[in-house]
Every structure is written in C-alpha cells, then in structure tokens.
Scaffold this motif. Structure first.
Motif, PDB file in Angstrom:
ATOM      1  N   LEU A 273     -39.869  10.365   9.464  1.00 25.93           N
ATOM      2  CA  LEU A 273     -40.619  11.424   8.789  1.00 25.93           C
ATOM      3  C   LEU A 273     -42.104  11.362   9.159  1.00 25.93           C
ATOM      4  O   LEU A 273     -42.727  12.397   9.436  1.00 25.93           O
ATOM      5  CB  LEU A 273     -40.442  11.289   7.276  1.00 25.93           C
TER       6      LEU A 273
ATOM      7  N   ALA B 281     -42.607  12.662  12.609  1.00 23.66           N
ATOM      8  CA  ALA B 281     -42.483  14.121  12.692  1.00 23.66           C
ATOM      9  C   ALA B 281     -43.699  14.832  12.126  1.00 23.66           C
ATOM     10  O   ALA B 281     -44.002  15.963  12.528  1.00 23.66           O
ATOM     11  CB  ALA B 281     -41.219  14.576  11.953  1.00 23.66           C
ATOM     12  N   GLU B 282     -44.393  14.180  11.180  1.00 26.40           N
ATOM     13  CA  GLU B 282     -45.537  14.814  10.514  1.00 26.40           C
ATOM     14  C   GLU B 282     -46.867  14.193  10.912  1.00 26.40           C
ATOM     15  O   GLU B 282     -47.856  14.348  10.202  1.00 26.40           O
ATOM     16  CB  GLU B 282     -45.365  14.688   8.992  1.00 26.40           C
ATOM     17  N   GLN B 283     -46.929  13.520  12.053  1.00 29.61           N
ATOM     18  CA  GLN B 283     -48.175  12.856  12.443  1.00 29.61           C
ATOM     19  C   GLN B 283     -49.288  13.839  12.762  1.00 29.61           C
ATOM     20  O   GLN B 283     -50.458  13.512  12.633  1.00 29.61           O
ATOM     21  CB  GLN B 283     -47.940  11.929  13.638  1.00 29.61           C
ATOM     22  N   ARG B 284     -48.950  15.041  13.211  1.00 29.89           N
ATOM     23  CA  ARG B 284     -49.934  16.093  13.490  1.00 29.89           C
ATOM     24  C   ARG B 284     -50.925  15.645  14.569  1.00 29.89           C
ATOM     25  O   ARG B 284     -52.140  15.774  14.422  1.00 29.89           O
ATOM     26  CB  ARG B 284     -50.676  16.494  12.207  1.00 29.89           C
TER      27      ARG B 284
ATOM     28  N   LEU C 119     -49.715  11.220   4.541  1.00 33.13           N
ATOM     29  CA  LEU C 119     -48.912  12.439   4.476  1.00 33.13           C
ATOM     30  C   LEU C 119     -49.343  13.298   3.293  1.00 33.13           C
ATOM     31  O   LEU C 119     -49.883  12.784   2.306  1.00 33.13           O
ATOM     32  CB  LEU C 119     -47.428  12.091   4.336  1.00 33.13           C
TER      33      LEU C 119
ATOM     34  N   LEU D 228     -44.857  15.944   0.833  1.00 30.66           N
ATOM     35  CA  LEU D 228     -43.959  15.327   1.810  1.00 30.66           C
ATOM     36  C   LEU D 228     -43.898  13.808   1.691  1.00 30.66           C
ATOM     37  O   LEU D 228     -43.036  13.178   2.302  1.00 30.66           O
ATOM     38  CB  LEU D 228     -44.414  15.678   3.238  1.00 30.66           C
ATOM     39  N   ARG D 229     -44.787  13.226   0.901  1.00 30.83           N
ATOM     40  CA  ARG D 229     -44.901  11.765   0.854  1.00 30.83           C
ATOM     41  C   ARG D 229     -43.698  11.148   0.150  1.00 30.83           C
ATOM     42  O   ARG D 229     -43.389  11.486  -0.998  1.00 30.83           O
ATOM     43  CB  ARG D 229     -46.173  11.380   0.113  1.00 30.83           C
TER      44      ARG D 229
END
Length: 452
Positions: free
Chosen positions: A251, A254-257, A274, A278-279
């Motif tokens: 996760l 995928a959300e590292q941006r 995060l 989403l955390r």
C-alpha cells in the motif's frame, strides 16, 4: 502572645504530620518555600564547596589591581531560572567558560545533601545550559501521576513516573520496539497493564501472545484484535502479522507519490506519511513471556521455535515503517534461549528492567548500553514492586515506577473502549471470542426475590 505561640505550635505540628503522612501535600504547602530559600541563600557557598566555580578572569584581576580593590571571588554558574514544580524544583544554570555539564552530573549527590533535597539529576539542554531537577520527597514511594500529561502526539503513552518527578512516556514512533525484563513479583504485569490501559483509548490494534494459557492478557480481550495462548497459535499469528506487514508495504509503495511535481516532504515512506483516509491502523504486539516461545523439547518444537524467532526478528527489523511495534516481556532474555535471540534483542531499542535475581539478567538489558544502569537494576529492593530502570541505546537511563493498576481496573478500561477495537482481516482468525456483556446485574441467588 499565647495565642501566637499556640498557632505556631499547631502549624509546626501540621507540617510535621503532613511531611510524615502526605509528603506531596507538605511539599506544596511548606516544603517548596523552604527549599527555594535554601537554594537562594546557600547557592554561592554550595557551588564553591562542590567545585562548581571558576576563578576570576584576568581582566577582572587586572581591574581590581588597578583600582586597588579586593580580589574578586570565584564565580558559580549563573541562575537563569528557578521554577517550582509539584514534586521539586527545576534550576536552569548557565555554565561559566571552562565548565562542563559532566561537572554538574558528578556533583549531583553533593548538591542533594547541601540543598537538603531528596534527589538531584541534571541534563544538558544546549551548549552551556544545564537543567538541574531536584525532588523534595520520594516520588516513587507513592506514585501519583499528574492530572495533565502530554498526549498530543500519536502513539505516545504515559506509563510511569520518573524519579525526578517527570512523566515517563512510551513513545512508539521514537522507540518502536522495547524489551521489559523482571523477576516474578517484580511489577512487570502492572507495567504491562498500564501500557494496555494507556493504548486502549487510541486508534491502535492490540495483538497479544500470552503462553501462560492467557491468564494475563485474555481478561483484556475485548480491546484486543488478536490473541494467542499457546506457541502453535502464536506461530500462526506471527506469520499472519508478517503477511499483513507485506500488504502494508505494498500500500505504501502504491501511494508513495514519487513524481517530479510532488515536493519531497509529501513522498510517503511509512504509514504516517499516508493520508489519514488511507493510513492503516498501527499494531502493537505484546509478548508476555518470550522464553515460552523459545524453549523446545523435541525436533518438531525446535522447528516451530525457529519459525517463531524468525518471524519476531522480521517484525523487529521491518515492522516500524508498517506501523507494527513490539513489546517483548520476559524474566530472562539471554543467549541460552537459542540462536536468533541476541539478534532479536539488538532490535529492541527501549529497555526496561524491574527487579532481577542476578547481575546476568540485568546485563541482558543494559550490558550493551550503560554499566551504571546495570548497577541500578540489581539494587532494586524486593519490597518495592514496580520500581524499574529504563533506558535506550543512547545510554541515558532513569528509575521509574508505574502506578498500581489492578486487573479489574484494566479490564474496565478495555471494556469501556471496546468499540475502538479495529477488525483486521489478516488477523480475523485470531480474534478472541467472548460472551456479550450482560445489560443488568444477575442475582447471585438461584431464585430472585419476588416483586409485587
């Protein structure tokens, strides 16, 4: 005159009674005033006797000779602030050129006797500024936590009182994993209850491993997301946690941006970077007796033991960024428990040692951190359960004592916050089962009294 004498005698008697029966009340009413006066009056002479003064500078000596004045005296550190607290005094000092913070630390015991205080500790705040904390009475004899504590930061729990009157916090984000050692009846269980009671109101998943058939942790089951009461179940639970950790990392990835258009401060490297929606919920794993997971009597048990230790080491090495934190408790935690134990111990940054039966047990906690902490741990008397020595890898340590929390009180707190227990799909198979709380009291007699 007679009335004044009687009033004076009553005041002195009341002060003596308070000092004997209620030292905290005595300090707030009489002791803080007397102590502040002693410090102010004796300060210059005490600092000179303790070797905490510096000789006058050359230009002052030259000026005294030129003006035919007396030779100036040696100068002690300058008092920046003297602040009373509910347990003592806080003295902030500005060191003179040539002085060192270690000089104040070395003179702490002499300062305690000279100022008539119960205890004196010091620490360096910044270059040239030292804070000296003096306690007016034994704050660990009867622990009273302050009404207000700093709970603004997430995963920071007040669990005990330090010997200098400050609050000892268990900060999971600063010290992710910790080891707690102590002999039987040393206060480990009370310390653990305070941890669970402090974590109960927070958004956190509690996972327990209690191989004593659950007698310590299962009464608190309503606030636990997963529990194991034997080594076989513990192995399955730990491996499920490892799988959950890998899902959390996926996760985060995928959300590292990561993009040239995103500032570096917004790139996620752990769950706290995060967005809140989403955390994943952080997880605290409490292991009540680690030796029960490491002991074996057959080949099959040895294979199970190796898998358990491997899973614990993986969680200790990789779990912080995924929001998984370890609280490992035991009576001993040495190399005699087998391979992998010292590797696991090296990952447990926070160390807390209650009363131990031998110096070797204290060395297991602080031998690689501070020899002074080892000496303090083996000097804890048997008649003060709950007193412990705590430290971390920085080498700093202090004595603490957790307030006595009965099992009934801890159960009530967990039941009150049972609605905060998160349901983790990866740990659903280990969710404790229990009967619903009865809505009304059930009479103890077989037949209830008839009502009109």
């Amino acid at each position: 005159m007679t009335g004044f004498t009687v009033a004076l005698v009553l005041v002195v008697a009341a002060a003596g009674l308070l000092r004997w029966r209620r030292p905290a009340w005595y300090w707030m009413t009489f002791g803080v005033t007397f102590a502040a006066l002693r410090v102010r009056i004796r300060y210059a002479s005490v600092m000179d006797a303790c070797g905490l003064t510096v000789p006058p500078s050359r230009w002052r000596l030259a000026f005294a000779r030129a003006t035919n004045r007396p030779v100036p005296e040696s100068r002690p550190p300058r008092i920046l602030r003297l602040r009373p607290t509910r347990t003592g005094l806080v003295l902030r000092l500005k060191l003179r050129p040539g002085q060192d913070a270690f000089d104040v630390v070395a003179a702490s015991d002499r300062l305690r006797h000279s100022f008539g205080m119960y205890g004196v500790t010091s620490r360096e705040l910044r270059s040239g500024v030292v804070e000296v904390r003096m306690t007016g009475y034994d704050v660990l004899k009867r622990v009273q936590m302050p009404a207000k504590t700093d709970t603004t930061r997430p995963m920071r729990i007040p669990v005990a009182l330090r010997e200098d009157g400050g609050v000892h916090y268990r900060d999971y984000r600063a010290v992710p994993h910790a080891l707690t050692l102590g002999a039987t009846e040393s206060g480990k269980s009370v310390y653990q209850r305070n941890l669970v009671a402090g974590l109960a109101p927070h958004e956190v998943a509690l996972v327990g491993i209690d191989c004593k058939q659950g007698v310590e942790l299962f009464p608190l089951a309503r606030r636990f997301s997963a529990l194991a009461d034997n080594p076989d179940t513990a192995l399955e639970l730990l491996e499920a946690l490892v799988a959950h950790m890998q899902e959390v990392y996926q996760l985060i990835r995928a959300e590292q941006r990561i993009s040239v258009a995103v500032p570096d401060a917004e790139i996620a490297a752990d769950i706290w970077d995060l967005p809140e929606d989403l955390r994943p919920v952080p997880v605290v794993v409490l292991v009540d007796e680690v030796a029960e997971l490491a002991l074996f009597a057959s080949k099959e048990e040895e294979k199970r033991r190796d898998r358990i230790i491997t899973a614990l080491v993986r969680l200790a090495q990789l779990g912080r960024a995924a929001g998984i934190y370890l609280e490992v408790c035991g009576q001993r935690f040495g190399s005699e428990l087998g391979k992998g134990i010292t590797m696991l111990r090296a990952q447990l940054t926070g160390r807390t040692a209650h009363r131990v039966n031998d110096e070797t047990s204290a060395n297991m906690a602080f031998g690689d951190i501070s020899p002074d902490a080892v000496l303090a741990a083996i000097q804890i008397p048997t008649d003060t359960p709950g007193v412990a020595v705590t430290g971390d890898s920085s080498g700093g340590w202090s004595r603490i004592r957790a307030p006595h929390t009965s099992l009934r009180e801890a159960v009530n707190i967990c039941n009150r916050h049972a609605d905060r227990t998160p349901d983790l799909p990866a740990l659903a198979a280990f969710r404790p089962a229990f009967a619903p709380v009865p809505s009304a009291r059930v009479p103890l007699s077989k037949t209830a009294p008839a009502t009109a």
